[in-house]
Design a protein around this motif. Structure first.
Motif, PDB file in Angstrom:
ATOM      1  N   TRP A 152       0.827  -8.014  -5.338  1.00 48.49           N
ATOM      2  CA  TRP A 152       2.204  -8.505  -5.348  1.00 48.49           C
ATOM      3  C   TRP A 152       2.342  -9.655  -4.361  1.00 48.49           C
ATOM      4  O   TRP A 152       2.948 -10.682  -4.673  1.00 48.49           O
TER       5      TRP A 152
ATOM      6  N   ILE B 101       2.071  -1.972   3.938  1.00 45.34           N
ATOM      7  CA  ILE B 101       3.275  -2.129   3.129  1.00 45.34           C
ATOM      8  C   ILE B 101       3.382  -0.996   2.121  1.00 45.34           C
ATOM      9  O   ILE B 101       4.456  -0.422   1.926  1.00 45.34           O
ATOM     10  N   ALA B 102       2.275  -0.624   1.499  1.00 43.19           N
ATOM     11  CA  ALA B 102       2.282   0.508   0.561  1.00 43.19           C
ATOM     12  C   ALA B 102       2.691   1.789   1.276  1.00 43.19           C
ATOM     13  O   ALA B 102       3.525   2.555   0.765  1.00 43.19           O
TER      14      ALA B 102
ATOM     15  N   TYR C  99       6.478   1.543   2.018  1.00 40.21           N
ATOM     16  CA  TYR C  99       7.270   1.621   0.782  1.00 40.21           C
ATOM     17  C   TYR C  99       7.214   3.037   0.214  1.00 40.21           C
ATOM     18  O   TYR C  99       8.231   3.565  -0.253  1.00 40.21           O
TER      19      TYR C  99
ATOM     20  N   ARG D  16       3.026   3.612  -4.560  1.00 40.88           N
ATOM     21  CA  ARG D  16       2.285   2.365  -4.682  1.00 40.88           C
ATOM     22  C   ARG D  16       0.935   2.480  -3.979  1.00 40.88           C
ATOM     23  O   ARG D  16       0.789   3.228  -3.010  1.00 40.88           O
TER      24      ARG D  16
ATOM     25  N   GLY E 245      -1.221  -5.298   2.669  1.00 40.31           N
ATOM     26  CA  GLY E 245      -0.917  -4.448   1.519  1.00 40.31           C
ATOM     27  C   GLY E 245      -0.975  -2.961   1.798  1.00 40.31           C
ATOM     28  O   GLY E 245      -0.133  -2.193   1.319  1.00 40.31           O
TER      29      GLY E 245
ATOM     30  N   GLN F 255       0.147  -3.611  -3.783  1.00 42.87           N
ATOM     31  CA  GLN F 255       0.937  -4.394  -2.838  1.00 42.87           C
ATOM     32  C   GLN F 255       0.232  -5.694  -2.475  1.00 42.87           C
ATOM     33  O   GLN F 255       0.883  -6.726  -2.341  1.00 42.87           O
TER      34      GLN F 255
END
Length: 167
Positions: A44, A16-17, A20, A36, A13, A41
């Motif tokens: 999600w 990925i945050a 993104y 985010r 997460g 994340q």
């Protein structure tokens, strides 16, 4: 450079945050404007554990991710995934995107999906070329699909049918 692709897990997460958020700040791939958090994340990933979601890892670090979510809730669309993919700015143009998108298609095929679709900002030529190289076709344009920073953005619609799963 060795690119390893695996399923995304909640511990991804944070990276990925970060990746993104680069996409949000660049204003080239998403209408989102709110950054985010790692917790968002992670949540999600946990909530969508049955959906295709993969990360690309280089030297133990997540450098990209791709995922698909249900296209629509109606039963007739079950098996169509709407996908997004983001690659860390420092890992672009070296094969990560192509490796990641091909892995997402393979993951979707394994999970029984028969089509993947997405929308790409018309000005994002790199993403459009990548999708074409991975077997996606452009099927239309949503004109003035959304406003970002006060300007209208057109989006190109792409799709790839996973013929092995057609019944």
């Amino acid at each position: 450079m060795e690119i390893v692709v695996r399923r995304a897990v909640p511990d991804d997460g944070s990276r990925i945050a970060d990746i993104y958020n680069q996409g949000i700040q660049a204003r080239m791939a998403t209408f989102e404007t709110d950054l985010r958090t790692a917790d968002e994340q992670r949540q999600w990933i946990e909530e969508h554990s049955g959906a295709p979601a993969v990360v690309a890892v280089v030297n133990g670090v997540v450098v990209g991710f791709a995922h698909a979510a249900a296209y629509r809730s109606r039963p007739c669309y079950r098996g169509i995934g709407e996908f997004s993919m983001y690659v860390d700015a420092n890992s672009r143009s070296c094969g990560v995107g192509k490796t990641l998108l091909n892995a997402l298609v393979a993951e979707a095929q394994e999970l029984g999906y028969w089509k993947l679709v997405s929308r790409i900002f018309d000005c994002n030529t790199a993403s459009r070329k990548l999708c074409q190289a991975c077997g996606f076709r452009e099927v239309g344009i949503y004109e003035k699909h959304g406003k970002l920073d006060g300007r209208w953005i057109d989006c190109v619609i792409v799709e790839r049918v996973i013929t092995e799963n057609l019944r």
